[in-house]
Design an enzyme around this catalytic site. Structure first.
Site, mmCIF file in Angstrom:
data_model
loop_
_atom_site.group_PDB
_atom_site.id
_atom_site.type_symbol
_atom_site.label_atom_id
_atom_site.label_comp_id
_atom_site.label_asym_id
_atom_site.label_seq_id
_atom_site.Cartn_x
_atom_site.Cartn_y
_atom_site.Cartn_z
ATOM 1 N N GLU A 175 -39.209 28.688 -23.279
ATOM 2 C CA GLU A 175 -40.478 28.113 -23.624
ATOM 3 C C GLU A 175 -41.701 28.898 -24.424
ATOM 4 O OE1 GLU A 175 -41.497 26.123 -19.815
ATOM 5 O OE2 GLU A 175 -39.619 25.278 -19.621
ATOM 6 N N HIS A 418 -36.296 15.134 -9.700
ATOM 7 C CA HIS A 418 -35.980 16.474 -8.789
ATOM 8 C C HIS A 418 -36.236 17.648 -9.132
ATOM 9 C CE1 HIS A 418 -32.376 13.618 -7.251
ATOM 10 N NE2 HIS A 418 -33.343 13.267 -6.758
ATOM 11 N N HIS A 487 -34.527 19.901 -17.247
ATOM 12 C CA HIS A 487 -35.593 20.901 -17.368
ATOM 13 C C HIS A 487 -35.435 22.078 -17.026
ATOM 14 C CE1 HIS A 487 -38.711 17.899 -19.321
ATOM 15 N NE2 HIS A 487 -37.573 17.242 -19.298
ATOM 16 N N GLU A 512 -45.820 19.680 -23.164
ATOM 17 C CA GLU A 512 -46.576 20.114 -22.095
ATOM 18 C C GLU A 512 -47.523 21.156 -22.460
ATOM 19 O OE1 GLU A 512 -43.929 20.874 -18.654
ATOM 20 O OE2 GLU A 512 -42.946 22.398 -19.763
#
Lengths: 719, 719
Positions: A175, A418, A487, A512
Site C-alpha cells: 500500500e 470479514h 484485502h 482509502e
C-alpha cells in the site's frame, strides 16, 4: 461451467518450430517471432536471455535456487534433454475484460541434472508474443524429496538504467504510492518511498515489488511479475544497481526459510512482458494464461457486482466501526454489548444501513457492503490479538435478518465483511460458521481483510504459509458459493482464472488513502501496469467530494482527483466488482455525473486500450457483455493529457448515443475537482473526438447503441 | 454433571486467620499450620518464602516479570492493599483416584502497584497443608492493556544442594529418562541426560522441567510444578547452581516472545508441594484443586476405558503403520492407494483388527486402539509437512464401517487415532470432519499425537500458541462427546478437572521407549512424583514379553521390567484410561498373570499411598469405584524393595479373597523377568504381608470382598 475451450491444439515436436540450437544455446521464439528466449548452460549454470524484435530486453541472467542444509541447485548442471511444443487454445473466462482469451505460446523445457548429487530440475519456458513465463519444476526423484529454499536466485538482467515505476519491496504490504525514477535512483529514494502502514517489513534499499513496470531509453516497455503463486512464497525483486540486475527475493517464513517444498512440485511462473507499445502491456493476458484452467465445476453462481458500502464514512472518520467507547480492550467471550453505552457514531446501525439500501436500490446497485456490523471493533487492531472477531455476532443495533430481508425486498443483497486483523488461525476456526451464516441470510460475497501483523507470529502477509491460507479461504468459500474480495492479502497472480470466485483483491494502495493524506495523481495510471497484472483490484472509486473536511471536519485530507477522473476509473481499473464508494449525500449533489456510475457495466465482451503511458495516461474502451454498448475511460496522471480518439471500434454503420463526462476547462484536481462537462450526442465508428484531461483528471464516455431512431430524435452528432 | 460441591465455605476476612504482619512482611499459614508463606516488598521487589513446620523450604525468592518494549513488572512496587480468605470445599471428580477431593486453603492476595507507571499487579497465594500455589494477576487497567512477556522471573530459592529427579528442560519434549543427582551436578550431567527425540530444543545446561521432585538432606520432599496452564506458555526451571536458585523459564514463540497477554488476565499457578513424607506428595491433590471446576454441563458420556491396541506391533517394528513401500513421499490429494502394491506388513488390516477385537472382547476390554488406519503414513514424519493426514480416509484394507460394527457386536468400541505430525493448522482444518466421522461410526475416544517439529514453523510444543491449540482440540471434542488422550502435547497441569474429557496425556517417556532401547528401572518410581502431578498419563503398561527380539528379530531392545512390575503399574500409574499394550499372543502365554489386568479397575473411590520414595519404590492401594474391592500395586525402582504391608485399609470384620502376583525368587528384570508367583487366599484388615520386589520388579494384589463364604470354601488365609 462457463469456462471452456473454443479451440485446442497441442503439438509435441522435438527441435522443431522456432527452436534452434546456436552456439550451444537453444532459442525458442514466440508464435509470431516477436519475442525470443535463449537458454544455455554456461559452465553448468543455467542462463537465459530475452530479445524483442531482435533487441535485447533481458541480458544473460542466471537461474537457480539456494537450498538450506543441502547442495544448492545453482550450478553443476548438465542438460539431459530438451523438449519443445506449441500450444494454442482460446478459452472463455467466467468474467473478464474480454469474453475470449487466446493462450498461444511456444514452450521449451530444459531437463537439467546435477551429476554430483544426481538431482533433476526442469526449467520450463513459455514464449508468447507479448512476453515470457519461466518456472522451475522439480520432478519426483530419489535424491530430491523434501527441500527448503534458502533463496531463489532468478535474475532479470536489464540492459540499462531504465525508468521504473516502483514501490518498496515489503513482506507485508504494497500500500505504497509509486515512485518514478531511474533504476540507479531507487536506492537513494527508497526511504522516502516508504510510508507508514499497519504492517510493513522492507528487506533492502534496492528491493522493489512486482509487478514492476519499466521503460527503456529506446522505448521498450518491460514488466516483471509472477503467475500462479500457489504453495510458494511471494517473489520480490532486489536490484544490483551497479550491474542493473534484478534478482528474485522471496518472502521468508517465521524461521527465515523461503520455501518448504515436496517433489513433485514447481515454482510459480516468473513473467517478463515486453512490448514497444505500452498498450500491449495493458492488453496482455499472459498472467491469466499461465494459470490453470478453472477448477470449479459450477460457476453459475459467480457474477459481477456493482456495490455501495457503509464504509467511506468510517474511512473518513465521520462514523466508527465500533459500537461503544467504553472499552479499553475487548474479550469477546466475556463482553455483553447489551450493557454497553453506544457511542452514537456506529455506522452499521439499522437506520443508516436502511438509508444506504434505499439509495443503492433506487439506483440499481447489486449489493451493499457494511463494515463494522460484527462485535469486536473497539479493539481490533495492532495487538496481534488471537480471538479478535467471531464473524457471526452482530452488534445490538445491526439486525442481520431484518436488514438482509429489507435488502432482498428491494432486489439487492448485502455484502459480508470479514476483517481478520491478521489472526488467521482464529479466522479458520470460525470460517465454516461464518460462511454458513452468510448462506443463511443470503450473502454471496465477502470482503475479507488482513490488517496488521500476522498471527501466527513471525509469518508475513506474503509468505507461503499465508498464501496457502488465502487460497484455502477462497476454496472453502467456493463450497458455499461465496465470492471473495480479499484485502491486504498477497498480490494476485492470475489465480482468479482457476478460482473465479476470487473476484477481487486490494493488495495495493486503494482509494482509502485519498482519505489518509492523498495519493499521487499518477497512481491510477501506474496501477493498470502493475497491480492489475495479477487480477482485478477492488479500488473503490467514485469519490465525488474531494474535500474530506466536508465529511469530517477533523480530516483534512484531499482526494487528488477530479470527478471526471473518478468516473473514468470504472473503465481503467478493471474489476468484476466495482464500488461506488462515496456517501449517498455526495452523489445527490451530482446526480448528472452519477448517471455514468449507474450506467457503466462491470463485465465485458471486449476491451481496447486506446492510449497508454505509465504515469501519464491510460485510455480504454470496453464493450459491455452481451450488448452493443461501449464505455470509455481516460485517466491522466502526473500531467494533463489530450486524447485524439477514433471511435472506430464501434460497429460500422451503426448509430450510438454517447454521453461524455469530461473535466471542465477550469477543472483542477486540487482546487476545482468538481468542474466537469457533460455532452450528449450521436456518434458512429467514424467519429473522432479530441478530449482534454487535466492532471489527476480524465473523462468517461457511455456509448449506447441506438435501436430506435425515434428515441434519439433531436440529438446532434458529436464532433 | 457429576462434579458437584459437597460442602462449600468461603469467608472473606481481612487480616484474620493465619495471616499476621511481621517485620513489614505478611505471613499466611495453611489451615493446619504446617505450611507458611511469608510475603513482603523488599525495597519495592516482591519476595516470598515458604516454611514447612517451621523449617525453611523455599528461601527468600523474587517474583516479577520482564516485559518487551515496556517497563518491567519486577520492582518499584508499593503495596496498595492485601486481602485474605479461607476456602473449604469438597468436590467430586468425574473420574479419579478418589471419589471426593477436599480443596482447603488460606488465601492471601498482595495488591501491588508500580507508582512510576501507575500499573497494578496482584500476587495471589493459596496455602494448603501440602503445598502452595502462587500466581500473577493483571487486572483490567488503563496503563496495562496488552503486554508481551520477555521472561517471567519467578524464583524458587532452595536451601541447599538437594537431590533431584530431573529431566532436561526442553521446549518440545519431555520424553527423557530421569537423572537422580544433586542440584550442583545437573550442569555437568545435562548433556548425557539428553537423548534423541523427533523434536527437541533445550535452552540451558541447568534447565530442567517441571514437575521437579527434590529431597533435602534432612528429609523434606519439595516438588515444583504449575497448575491451570491456560493461554500462557509452559514454564521450565533454570537453576543458578551456585546460589541454588531456580527461576522460571517460559517457552518462547516463533519470534522469541514468551507470552502475549491482554488484561484482565493471569498466569498459571506456580506450585510448591512440601512434605516430610514422600507419600503425602503422591497423595496431594493440589494441582487439581488449583484448577477451575468442571466447565462441561454434561459429563455423563465420559467414562474410564481399559483398552488394547494394534500398536505395540508397530512400535516394536513387527508391523508397519504404512500400507505400501512404493512411495518415496506422499501427496494426499493426488495419490490413489488402490493402485499401490501393499507392503504386507500393514498392521491395521481387517483380519488383524478382527483378531484383536476377538481377544480383547473375550477378556472384557472396553476399546481397541488402531493406529495406521488412515492414509498418509508412508510419509508422516520429520518434514514439517503441512497436509500430512486428512483424518478421515481409511487405507483400502481397513473397512471402517465393518470393523466398528464388528467391535460393537462384541460389546466394544474402537478407539480413534489422530496423529498430526505437529501440523496443527492442518489438524484444525480437518478437525470438525474428523470428529464427525468418529460420531458417525461410534468412536468416543481419540488418541492424538504431535510427533515432530511444529507447524506453524518456529512454534514449540510447549508455547502459548500450541497450548491454545491443545485446549481447542479438547473443547471441540467435548462438543462431539469425544474423550481426548493427547500424546506429545504439553505436560498436563490439572486441566482435566475443568475439562474431564481430557482423559489422558503422554507428555513423558512412555512404555514405547522400552522398545526403543529401554528405560531406567527407577523411571516408574519417579513418574508418580513428576509427570503424574498434572494429570493421568497414558503410560501403556502390560508388557509381558520383555525380549523384543521375540516380536521382531531386528529389534534388540529389552524391557527393563518384570511381569509383576508391569501388573503393578495399573495401580501405581493412575489413569482413567489404561492400556494392555502387549500382543494377544504374548498374553496367551501368561493367562494366569493376565488375569490381574482383566480384574484391575480403572476408576477409584479411594487411594492409599502405603510406601513411597522417588527412584526407589511406590506402593499404593486403591478401592475400585462403587465396590468393596481393592487393588494394590508396588513398583521397585533402582534397587530391590521389601514391603511390610498392613491391609488395615480393608473394612474391619470383612473377609476378602486376595491374589498376589509377585516377583519370583529368581526374578531379574534383565535375565528372568517372567518369573512370578501367584498366591491366592483369604485376607482381612488384620493381615500383614511381607513382599519382596526385585529391581525393576514389583507386585500386584487383587482383593475382592467375599460376599458368599461358600464360594471361597477351601481357600486358606494368607499370612
Amino acid at each position: 461451467m462457463r469456462t471452456y475451450y473454443l479451440k485446442r491444439l497441442k503439438t509435441l515436436v522435438a527441435c522443431l518450430l522456432a527452436v534452434s540450437m546456436m552456439a550451444n544455446a537453444d532459442t525458442v521464439k514466440s508464435p509470431d517471432g516477436t519475442i525470443a528466449v535463449e537458454f544455455r548452460l554456461d559452465d553448468g549454470i543455467p542462463v537465459y536471455n530475452v530479445t524483442y524484435k531482435g533487441r535485447l530486453a533481458v541480458k544473460d541472467s542466471r537461474l537457480g535456487l539456494e537450498l538450506k542444509n543441502a547442495e544448492n541447485l545453482m550450478d553443476g548442471f548438465v542438460l539431459d534433454g530438451t523438449s519443445t511444443s506449441t500450444f494454442d487454445e482460446t478459452w472463455r473466462p467466467v468474467w473478464g475484460e474480454v469474453s475470449q482469451i487466446r493462450n498461444h505460446y511456444n514452450e521449451y523445457v530444459a531437463q537439467l541434472r546435477q551429476p554430483s548429487t544426481d538431482r533433476k530440475m526442469n526449467i520450463r519456458f513459455r514464449v508468447y508474443d507479448d512476453g515470457v513465463g519461466l518456472r522451475y519444476e522439480f520432478p519426483q526423484q530419489k535424491n530430491l524429496v523434501y527441500f527448503t529454499i534458502k533463496e531463489e536466485h532468478t535474475q532479470f538482467a536489464m540492459t540499462g538504467d531504465h525508468t521504473a515505476w516502483w514501490i518498496p519491496g515489503d513482506y507485508d504490504t504494497q500500500e505504497y504510492d509509486y515512485t518514478e525514477s531511474r533504476l540507479s535512483e531507487i536506492g537513494a529514494m527508497h526511504d522516502a518511498a516508504v510510508t507508514d502502514n499497519a504492517s510493513q517489513t522492507q528487506f533492502s534499499k534496492t528491493g522493489v515489488q512486482t509487478s514492476l513496470q519499466m521503460k527503456t531509453a529506446d522505448g521498450l516497455y518491460i514488466n516483471i511479475h509472477e503467475a500462479a503463486l500457489v504453495d510458494y512464497s511471494c517473489m520480490h525483486l532486489n536490484l544490483d544497481d551497479k550491474a542493473m540486475v534484478f534478482e528474485s527475493w522471496l518472502t521468508p517464513d517465521a524461521v527465515g526459510d523461503k520455501g518448504n517444498m515436496q517433489t513433485p512440485c514447481k515454482s510459480p511462473w516468473r513473467t517478463i512482458e515486453v512490448a514497444d507499445d505500452a498498450r500491449r502491456i495493458l492488453a496482455s493476458k499472459l498472467t491469466l494464461n499461465l494459470n490453470e484452467p478453472c477448477k470449479l465445476e459450477d460457476t453459475s453462481w459467480i457474477h459481477p457486482v456493482k456495490y455501495m458500502g457503509v464504509w467511506w464514512e468510517m474511512i473518513t472518520g465521520k462514523s466508527s466501526w465500533s459500537y461503544t467507547n467504553e472499552l479499553p480492550s475487548v474479550k469477546l467471550d466475556s463482553i455483553d454489548y447489551a450493557t454497553m453505552k453506544p457511542n452514537g457514531t456506529h455506522g452499521a446501525n439499522n437506520a443508516n444501513v436502511r438509508r444506504y439500501i434505499d439509495f443503492a436500490s433506487e439506483h440499481g446497485f447489486d449489493q451493499l457492503l457494511i463494515e463494522g456490523w460484527n462485535i469486536g471493533w473497539e479493539d481490533w487492531f495492532g495487538h496481534q490479538k488471537d480471538y479478535v472477531f467471531d464473524f457471526v455476532t452482530p452488534y445490538p443495533d445491526f439486525d442481520i435478518k431484518a436488514l438482509n430481508d429489507y435488502a432482498h425486498s428491494k432486489g439487492m443483497k448485502l455484502m459480508m465483511h470479514h476483517e481478520t486483523s491478521g489472526s488467521t488461525r482464529n479466522y479458520e476456526r470460525h470460517m465454516e460458521a461464518a460462511y454458513t451464516l452468510m448462506n443463511k441470510y443470503g450473502y454471496d460475497a465477502v470482503k475479507s481483510g488482513y490488517v496488521g501483523n500476522m498471527l501466527p507470529k513471525g509469518e508475513h502477509h506474503y509468505g507461503q504459509w499465508m498464501n496457502n491460507h488465502y487460497l484455502y479461504a477462497v476454496k472453502e468459500a467456493a463450497k458455499h458459493h461465496i465470492m471473495v474480495n480479499g484485502h491486504e492479502a498477497v498480490r494476485p497472480t492470475g489465480l482468479c482464472r482457476t478460482y473465479p470466485n476470487l473476484v477481487g483483491n486490494e493488495s495495493a494502495r486503494g482509494t482509502e488513502y485519498q482519505a489518509f493524506g492523498g495519493s499521487k495523481t499518477m497512481h491510477v495510471t501506474v496501477l493498470p501496469f502493475t497491480r492489475l497484472k495479477g487480477g482485478p483490484m477492488d479500488y473503490t472509486p467514485g469519490i465525488f467530494e474531494m474535500d474530506i473536511e466536508k465529511i469530517n471536519p477533523n480530516n483534512h485530507s484531499h482526494v487528488n482527483s477530479t470527478i471526471a477522473n473518478q468516473l473514468a476509473l470504472y473503465c481503467t481499473m478493471y474489476s468484476p466488482i466495482q464500488m461506488a464508494a462515496d456517501l449517498p449525500e455526495n452523489y445527490e449533489k451530482h446526480m448528472d455525473a452519477f448517471q455514468f456510475i449507474k450506467d457503466v457495466a462491470v463485465d465485458w465482451d471486449d476491451s481496447r486500450y486506446l492510449e497508454a503511458e505509465p504515469g501519464r495516461y491510460v485510455t480504454v474502451a470496453r464493450k459491455a457483455k452481451g450488448t452493443g454498448n461501449w464505455f470509455v475511460g481516460c485517466v491522466a496522471g502526473s500531467e494533463e493529457h489530450t486524447s485524439t480518439l477514433s471511435l472506430d471500434f464501434l460497429d460500422k454503420g451503426k448509430k450510438y448515443v454517447a454521453t461524455i463526462y469530461a473535466d471542465g476547462k477550469d477543472a483542477d484536481y486540487k482546487t476545482n475537482p468538481a468542474s466537469y462537462t457533460i455532452t450528449k450526442g450521436i456518434v458512429t465508428s467514424k467519429t473522432r473526438l479530441t478530449l482534454r484531461a487535466v492532471e489527476g483528471g480524465g473523462y468517461a464516455i457511455s456509448i449506447f447503441e441506438v435501436k430506435d431512431d425515434a428515441a434519439v430524435k433531436g440529438l446532434k452528432k458529436i464532433k
